[in-house]
Design a protein around this motif. Sequence first.
Motif, short mmCIF file in Angstrom:
data_model
loop_
_atom_site.label_atom_id
_atom_site.label_comp_id
_atom_site.label_asym_id
_atom_site.label_seq_id
_atom_site.Cartn_x
_atom_site.Cartn_y
_atom_site.Cartn_z
N ALA A 126 0.81 -1.22 0.00
CA ALA A 126 0.00 0.00 0.00
C ALA A 126 0.85 1.27 0.00
O ALA A 126 0.51 2.25 -0.66
CB ALA A 126 -0.92 -0.01 1.22
N VAL A 127 1.93 1.26 0.75
CA VAL A 127 2.76 2.47 0.85
C VAL A 127 4.22 2.11 0.59
O VAL A 127 4.57 0.94 0.50
CB VAL A 127 2.64 3.13 2.25
N SER A 128 5.02 3.14 0.48
CA SER A 128 6.42 2.91 0.15
C SER A 128 7.26 2.95 1.43
O SER A 128 7.51 4.01 1.98
CB SER A 128 6.83 3.99 -0.85
N LEU A 129 7.67 1.78 1.88
CA LEU A 129 8.49 1.68 3.09
C LEU A 129 9.98 1.85 2.71
O LEU A 129 10.33 1.71 1.53
CB LEU A 129 8.30 0.30 3.75
N PRO A 130 10.85 2.15 3.67
CA PRO A 130 12.27 2.30 3.32
C PRO A 130 12.82 1.05 2.65
O PRO A 130 12.46 -0.07 3.02
CB PRO A 130 12.95 2.50 4.69
N GLU A 131 13.67 1.27 1.67
CA GLU A 131 14.22 0.12 0.94
C GLU A 131 15.21 -0.65 1.81
O GLU A 131 15.90 -0.06 2.64
CB GLU A 131 14.93 0.60 -0.32
N THR A 132 15.24 -1.96 1.58
CA THR A 132 16.14 -2.78 2.39
C THR A 132 17.59 -2.47 2.04
O THR A 132 17.97 -2.45 0.88
CB THR A 132 15.84 -4.27 2.13
N ASN A 133 18.37 -2.21 3.07
CA ASN A 133 19.77 -1.83 2.88
C ASN A 133 20.63 -2.59 3.89
O ASN A 133 21.26 -2.01 4.76
CB ASN A 133 19.88 -0.31 3.07
N LEU A 134 20.59 -3.91 3.77
CA LEU A 134 21.32 -4.76 4.72
C LEU A 134 22.45 -5.46 3.98
O LEU A 134 22.18 -6.23 3.06
CB LEU A 134 20.40 -5.84 5.27
N PRO A 135 23.70 -5.21 4.35
CA PRO A 135 24.77 -5.97 3.68
C PRO A 135 24.78 -7.42 4.16
O PRO A 135 24.36 -7.70 5.29
CB PRO A 135 26.04 -5.25 4.14
N ILE A 136 25.18 -8.31 3.29
CA ILE A 136 25.34 -9.72 3.68
C ILE A 136 26.84 -10.00 3.70
O ILE A 136 27.50 -9.89 2.66
CB ILE A 136 24.63 -10.66 2.69
N ASN A 179 34.45 12.22 22.22
CA ASN A 179 33.23 12.72 22.84
C ASN A 179 32.32 13.48 21.89
O ASN A 179 31.62 14.39 22.30
CB ASN A 179 33.54 13.58 24.06
N LYS A 180 32.39 13.17 20.65
CA LYS A 180 31.42 13.76 19.74
C LYS A 180 30.05 13.20 20.11
O LYS A 180 29.94 12.03 20.47
CB LYS A 180 31.76 13.39 18.30
N PRO A 181 29.02 14.04 20.05
CA PRO A 181 27.72 13.54 20.50
C PRO A 181 27.24 12.34 19.70
O PRO A 181 27.66 12.12 18.56
CB PRO A 181 26.78 14.74 20.29
N ALA A 182 26.35 11.58 20.32
CA ALA A 182 25.82 10.37 19.67
C ALA A 182 25.16 10.73 18.35
O ALA A 182 24.57 11.81 18.22
CB ALA A 182 24.82 9.71 20.59
N ARG A 183 25.28 9.82 17.41
CA ARG A 183 24.70 10.06 16.08
C ARG A 183 23.19 9.87 16.14
O ARG A 183 22.70 8.79 16.43
CB ARG A 183 25.33 9.09 15.08
N LYS A 184 22.47 10.99 15.88
CA LYS A 184 21.01 10.89 15.87
C LYS A 184 20.55 10.71 14.44
O LYS A 184 21.01 11.41 13.55
CB LYS A 184 20.40 12.16 16.48
N LEU A 185 19.65 9.82 14.26
CA LEU A 185 19.19 9.52 12.91
C LEU A 185 17.79 10.08 12.69
O LEU A 185 17.02 10.21 13.64
CB LEU A 185 19.18 8.00 12.71
N PRO A 186 17.46 10.38 11.44
CA PRO A 186 16.10 10.87 11.18
C PRO A 186 15.09 9.73 11.30
O PRO A 186 15.46 8.56 11.32
CB PRO A 186 16.19 11.37 9.74
N ARG A 187 13.83 10.09 11.34
CA ARG A 187 12.80 9.04 11.36
C ARG A 187 12.79 8.34 10.00
O ARG A 187 13.09 8.97 8.98
CB ARG A 187 11.41 9.65 11.59
N PRO A 188 12.42 7.08 9.99
CA PRO A 188 12.34 6.42 8.67
C PRO A 188 11.26 7.07 7.82
O PRO A 188 10.25 7.54 8.36
CB PRO A 188 11.98 4.97 9.03
N HIS A 189 11.51 7.12 6.53
CA HIS A 189 10.54 7.78 5.66
C HIS A 189 9.59 6.76 5.06
O HIS A 189 10.01 5.77 4.46
CB HIS A 189 11.27 8.53 4.54
N VAL A 190 8.33 7.02 5.24
CA VAL A 190 7.31 6.18 4.60
C VAL A 190 6.59 7.07 3.59
O VAL A 190 6.02 8.09 3.97
CB VAL A 190 6.32 5.62 5.63
N GLY A 191 6.69 6.72 2.34
CA GLY A 191 6.12 7.56 1.29
C GLY A 191 4.85 6.96 0.72
O GLY A 191 4.44 5.87 1.08
N SER A 192 4.30 7.74 -0.20
CA SER A 192 3.06 7.31 -0.82
C SER A 192 3.36 6.59 -2.13
O SER A 192 4.20 7.05 -2.91
CB SER A 192 2.19 8.53 -1.08
N LYS A 193 2.70 5.50 -2.37
CA LYS A 193 2.86 4.84 -3.66
C LYS A 193 1.99 5.52 -4.71
O LYS A 193 2.27 5.48 -5.89
CB LYS A 193 2.49 3.36 -3.56
#
Lengths: 390, 210
Positions: A127-137, B184-198
Amino acid sequence: MLVPNKPKNEVAMRAKNSQIFFGEKLRLARTFRGLTLSQVGKELNDIYPQFIAFLESGRKKPSGLLLAALGELLGFEVQFFQEPLTEAFQDEECAFRKRASTPLWIRQRALAHGTLLGMLISYLDSAVSLPETNLPIIRAENAEDIERAAEHCRMQWGLGLDVPIAGMTRVLELAGVVVAKFRDLPQNLDAFSRPGTRSAVILNEKSVSRSEMDLAHECGHLVLHKGKPTGTPETEREADHFGGAFLLPRTGFAREFRASGACDSRGWLRWDVLLRLKQRWRTSVQAMVFRAHELRLIDSLQYQRAFKYISARWGRKHELGEFDAQNPELISLAFEQVRKDYNMLPADLAHALHWYPRTLQEIAAVPIPSPVTPQIQPSAQIIEFAPKTR
Amino acid sequence: MAKPWGIDPHLTKERLLFLKKLVLEIRSDAVDEQQPQKGDGPFGLGSRVYERTGNQLWEKCRKGEIPWLTVQRENPLYYVLLIEGTPLRIFRGDHLRPRGRYLRSGLRELKKHQRDFAELENSFLPAELPDEEKRFWLMAVETDDDHRGIRVVIEQANLKGEIFNEWVIDDAAEEPPAPVTPINKPARKLPRPHVGSKQTKKRSGDESKE
């Protein structure tokens, strides 16, 4: 107000007419609820457990009313049992932490949970576009290979080699892995993962620092052991090593461990410093002590002494200085996108999967608002009875 | 094949390019000053290049121009280069066939470095590895018939002469080098995962077809 003469359970009537029934779906639903055959039979007016077993093996078919009752009990719509099970989580393809010590029934229940989560994910994926799988093997043959595999993953995901990670959940979700949490499962089960086109990691509710290590451990299985049988002491050790190397990379952690004075001049570990490092590296003190020993920052005597102290002072499962949890977000974000794109609420989503909303709530671990009860229309004609007169 | 900074974050691309440039310039100057008609030969050239390299780097380090480099000298003719604690030996010749003496020196420096610089980061090597399999860093300066440098390769080698993770030091922008972050560089904060519209994708796809 005239109400059409509706059958008590329209769905049950439809099911009665239909002869389609898949017993494996019943087994899946029952295992997910953690009910035995006898418990299900007892709930349904003392049906023999053997009959439920026949239903599950496909030797018998339920009547429409029985099917509706089963659905009601287990939290699924009747149509759920009328569609085949396309993809189930199999025991041998999943990596369980502590497989040997986890009872079979707990593993089966966890697998049922995983299978249902898989159904939800494949629906959301379409239904929606989830993040693409980016897992190294990566295949690792020795300790150095595992260190490098962890460093490779850090570089691939833009995490650098010498800074802490603010949360493993996001790391995995950004790499296209679905993370979900169990509710109401015994503590015997820590976590398990399943590689695939959309890999999944499922966690039990535990302290945050332990959960972070569980996630890193499962990440290790996904990266190192795809297509390999897991659960042996060797693969578990490799995944543990990967988890430590990923969360506490040798370059950065060794530097900070030494610079922070975590080990004083007499060779005693300083717990105040370790607790401060725990907040920064988001890893349990036990994991840091283990890693420090692995990197030869402390010797075996210091290591042994440290673990004795931890066991006596805090216990191995409850440490001081826990930090805030990072909850999985991918599924709730996907729900939000589905609502925007298709105007579907989670309850509608549950219906599309033929689940009850409460089941969806349990699987997705996302709160689902209960459907709004219809209000009486102001225009409805209300006839008041005349006061009774004697 | 992993890049040097993917294995050891101190060996960044910039640092390796700096060393490459310096080494090639010294060699080029020394070749220009060669007088074969007066009896100069490759031995003299090699010695001059070796000595100049050590002395020039020593001088730059002393002035603080290269904060990430240490030149450890035991006598004027023997020095070890340490990039933030990681020993690196430079030699002239085919990068796939380092001579035995370079291999022995590389291992000796690696072991010495481990002993002397235990407090420095990245000195960890798995204890279970036998000496023959321990990997150390070499930088090979490959030359043409006139002894001018044509290519510089950094690689890992072991005492058995096996070569790993070789990388031609080149400034062609193939990928950004790994960042080396301070303590002592601050911890790496990551963005939220992106869920887009098909749906959006489909719509835009349709429009582009039109």
